[in-house]
Scaffold this motif. Sequence first.
Motif, mmCIF file in Angstrom:
data_model
loop_
_atom_site.group_PDB
_atom_site.id
_atom_site.type_symbol
_atom_site.label_atom_id
_atom_site.label_comp_id
_atom_site.label_asym_id
_atom_site.label_seq_id
_atom_site.Cartn_x
_atom_site.Cartn_y
_atom_site.Cartn_z
ATOM 1 N N PRO A 159 4.646 12.183 7.771
ATOM 2 C CA PRO A 159 4.077 11.823 9.169
ATOM 3 C C PRO A 159 3.120 10.894 9.244
ATOM 4 O O PRO A 159 2.262 10.861 10.398
ATOM 5 N N CYS A 160 2.611 10.237 8.033
ATOM 6 C CA CYS A 160 1.480 9.166 8.224
ATOM 7 C C CYS A 160 1.426 8.066 9.242
ATOM 8 O O CYS A 160 0.669 8.601 10.407
ATOM 9 N N HIS A 161 2.450 7.363 9.449
ATOM 10 C CA HIS A 161 2.577 6.284 10.486
ATOM 11 C C HIS A 161 1.078 5.792 10.908
ATOM 12 O O HIS A 161 1.046 5.303 11.910
ATOM 13 N N PHE A 162 0.460 5.271 9.890
ATOM 14 C CA PHE A 162 -0.838 4.811 9.976
ATOM 15 C C PHE A 162 -0.558 3.154 10.334
ATOM 16 O O PHE A 162 0.156 2.674 9.681
ATOM 17 N N GLY A 163 -1.257 2.719 11.259
ATOM 18 C CA GLY A 163 -1.187 1.499 11.546
ATOM 19 C C GLY A 163 -1.903 0.407 10.636
ATOM 20 O O GLY A 163 -3.038 0.689 10.158
ATOM 21 N N PHE A 164 -1.246 -0.654 10.127
ATOM 22 C CA PHE A 164 -1.953 -1.488 9.037
ATOM 23 C C PHE A 164 -1.355 -2.986 9.292
ATOM 24 O O PHE A 164 -0.524 -3.387 10.038
ATOM 25 N N PHE A 165 -2.207 -3.748 8.764
ATOM 26 C CA PHE A 165 -1.851 -5.311 8.984
ATOM 27 C C PHE A 165 -1.214 -5.819 7.667
ATOM 28 O O PHE A 165 -1.881 -5.519 6.546
ATOM 29 N N ASP A 166 0.069 -6.013 7.598
ATOM 30 C CA ASP A 166 0.764 -6.568 6.304
ATOM 31 C C ASP A 166 0.139 -7.890 5.887
ATOM 32 O O ASP A 166 0.558 -8.937 6.365
ATOM 33 N N ARG A 167 -0.321 -7.703 5.002
ATOM 34 C CA ARG A 167 -1.110 -8.976 4.227
ATOM 35 C C ARG A 167 -0.286 -9.441 2.820
ATOM 36 O O ARG A 167 -0.559 -10.546 2.193
ATOM 37 N N THR A 168 0.800 -8.942 2.816
ATOM 38 C CA THR A 168 1.788 -9.201 1.766
ATOM 39 C C THR A 168 2.139 -10.793 2.005
ATOM 40 O O THR A 168 2.280 -11.081 3.025
ATOM 41 N N ARG A 169 2.528 -11.471 0.936
ATOM 42 C CA ARG A 169 2.880 -13.135 1.062
ATOM 43 C C ARG A 169 4.271 -13.249 1.993
ATOM 44 O O ARG A 169 4.245 -13.986 2.707
ATOM 45 N N ASN A 170 5.264 -12.185 1.525
ATOM 46 C CA ASN A 170 6.513 -12.495 2.440
ATOM 47 C C ASN A 170 6.663 -11.386 3.568
ATOM 48 O O ASN A 170 7.700 -10.968 3.963
ATOM 49 N N GLY A 171 5.589 -10.746 3.928
ATOM 50 C CA GLY A 171 5.651 -9.871 5.158
ATOM 51 C C GLY A 171 6.588 -8.653 4.713
ATOM 52 O O GLY A 171 7.048 -8.069 5.914
ATOM 53 N N ALA A 172 6.690 -8.153 3.570
ATOM 54 C CA ALA A 172 7.773 -7.126 3.083
ATOM 55 C C ALA A 172 6.790 -5.868 2.886
ATOM 56 O O ALA A 172 7.739 -4.988 2.748
ATOM 57 N N GLY A 173 5.575 -5.517 3.502
ATOM 58 C CA GLY A 173 5.148 -4.255 3.386
ATOM 59 C C GLY A 173 5.529 -3.420 4.002
ATOM 60 O O GLY A 173 5.776 -3.688 5.212
ATOM 61 N N LEU A 174 5.758 -2.235 3.680
ATOM 62 C CA LEU A 174 6.497 -0.991 4.334
ATOM 63 C C LEU A 174 5.394 0.190 4.542
ATOM 64 O O LEU A 174 5.549 1.090 5.544
ATOM 65 N N TYR A 175 4.616 0.245 3.603
ATOM 66 C CA TYR A 175 3.378 1.559 3.777
ATOM 67 C C TYR A 175 2.013 0.875 3.803
ATOM 68 O O TYR A 175 1.739 -0.106 3.275
ATOM 69 N N CYS A 176 1.150 1.848 4.344
ATOM 70 C CA CYS A 176 -0.221 1.448 4.692
ATOM 71 C C CYS A 176 -0.713 1.732 3.379
ATOM 72 O O CYS A 176 -2.161 0.669 2.964
ATOM 73 N N SER A 177 -0.418 2.117 2.183
ATOM 74 C CA SER A 177 -0.916 2.396 0.718
ATOM 75 C C SER A 177 -0.077 2.607 -0.315
ATOM 76 O O SER A 177 1.232 2.931 -0.089
ATOM 77 N N THR A 178 -0.398 2.398 -1.622
ATOM 78 C CA THR A 178 0.428 2.696 -2.497
ATOM 79 C C THR A 178 0.976 3.852 -2.790
ATOM 80 O O THR A 178 1.993 4.443 -3.137
ATOM 81 N N GLY A 179 -0.108 4.981 -2.259
ATOM 82 C CA GLY A 179 0.278 6.294 -2.288
ATOM 83 C C GLY A 179 1.286 6.692 -1.319
ATOM 84 O O GLY A 179 2.011 7.698 -1.735
ATOM 85 N N CYS A 180 1.424 6.085 -0.181
ATOM 86 C CA CYS A 180 2.277 6.559 0.731
ATOM 87 C C CYS A 180 3.757 5.917 0.271
ATOM 88 O O CYS A 180 4.822 6.713 0.292
ATOM 89 N N GLY A 181 3.523 4.844 -0.311
ATOM 90 C CA GLY A 181 5.049 4.158 -0.991
ATOM 91 C C GLY A 181 5.382 5.098 -2.062
ATOM 92 O O GLY A 181 6.737 5.380 -2.064
ATOM 93 N N SER A 182 4.619 5.827 -2.939
ATOM 94 C CA SER A 182 4.852 6.435 -4.107
ATOM 95 C C SER A 182 5.803 8.059 -3.330
ATOM 96 O O SER A 182 6.487 8.502 -4.168
ATOM 97 N N GLN A 183 4.919 8.436 -2.398
ATOM 98 C CA GLN A 183 5.498 9.731 -1.795
ATOM 99 C C GLN A 183 6.890 9.693 -1.522
ATOM 100 O O GLN A 183 7.845 10.454 -1.432
ATOM 101 N N VAL A 184 7.214 8.365 -0.568
ATOM 102 C CA VAL A 184 8.624 8.211 -0.194
ATOM 103 C C VAL A 184 9.598 8.009 -1.470
ATOM 104 O O VAL A 184 10.591 8.503 -1.352
ATOM 105 N N SER A 185 8.991 7.194 -2.486
ATOM 106 C CA SER A 185 9.728 7.095 -3.692
ATOM 107 C C SER A 185 9.968 8.455 -4.172
ATOM 108 O O SER A 185 11.245 8.640 -4.616
#
Length: 203
Positions: A159-185
């Motif tokens: 239930p994070c849904h934390f707002g963030f500005f995607d600074r990735t080069r290709n605009g492909a960011g899905l998560y506010c942090s690597t921690g959240c990405g790891s949880q989903v994975s």
Amino acid sequence: MSSAAAGTPELGPRTVPPTVETVLGFVNTRADGSGRRELFEDGDAFAAWLAERDEFGGDTVVTDADAAVARELRDALVTVLLAHSGDEETLGEPLQRAERHLRRVGSLYPLATVVTAGGVELASPQAGVPRVFGTLLAAVTTFAQSSDWGRIKACRNPPCHFGFFDRTRNGAGLYCSTGCGSQVSMRKHRQRQRQGSGTPAEA
């Protein structure tokens, strides 16, 4: 490649504009079940939050009803930011409801064009709480005119849904942090394991 890696690519050199900071400051006020508390719970809580935000005018007299309006506006914006992240549960009717709500809000808190020799900006001509909501809408409108509007996102990890500005080069960011990405994975990995073994999914 893991979901976490796909959702958190290499960061680019983009900086976060002040308008984005205003929007993120507003949307990142909700409780998430992981320690962040609700900052718009009632009028007193909303007033305390505003007192620390100079861009909204600082101290403002607000009511519990004002806090409820703020929550509804915030939640509609979060839905839009989740759509920017490609969240499937948000697309369709939830997004349409959020967009309808934002149109109603826009008609209630109109903006004024301020022209100077240095440039042009949008500002709220109102006072008090209407000025707060107008200032937020001005920030949203100003940044939305840029090609980076879709880079303001909400984390797809519930239930994070934390707002963030995607600074990735290709605009492909899905998560506010690597921690959240790891949880989903990890959740997806466990789900595949249960499906492969025939074990029922946990409640």
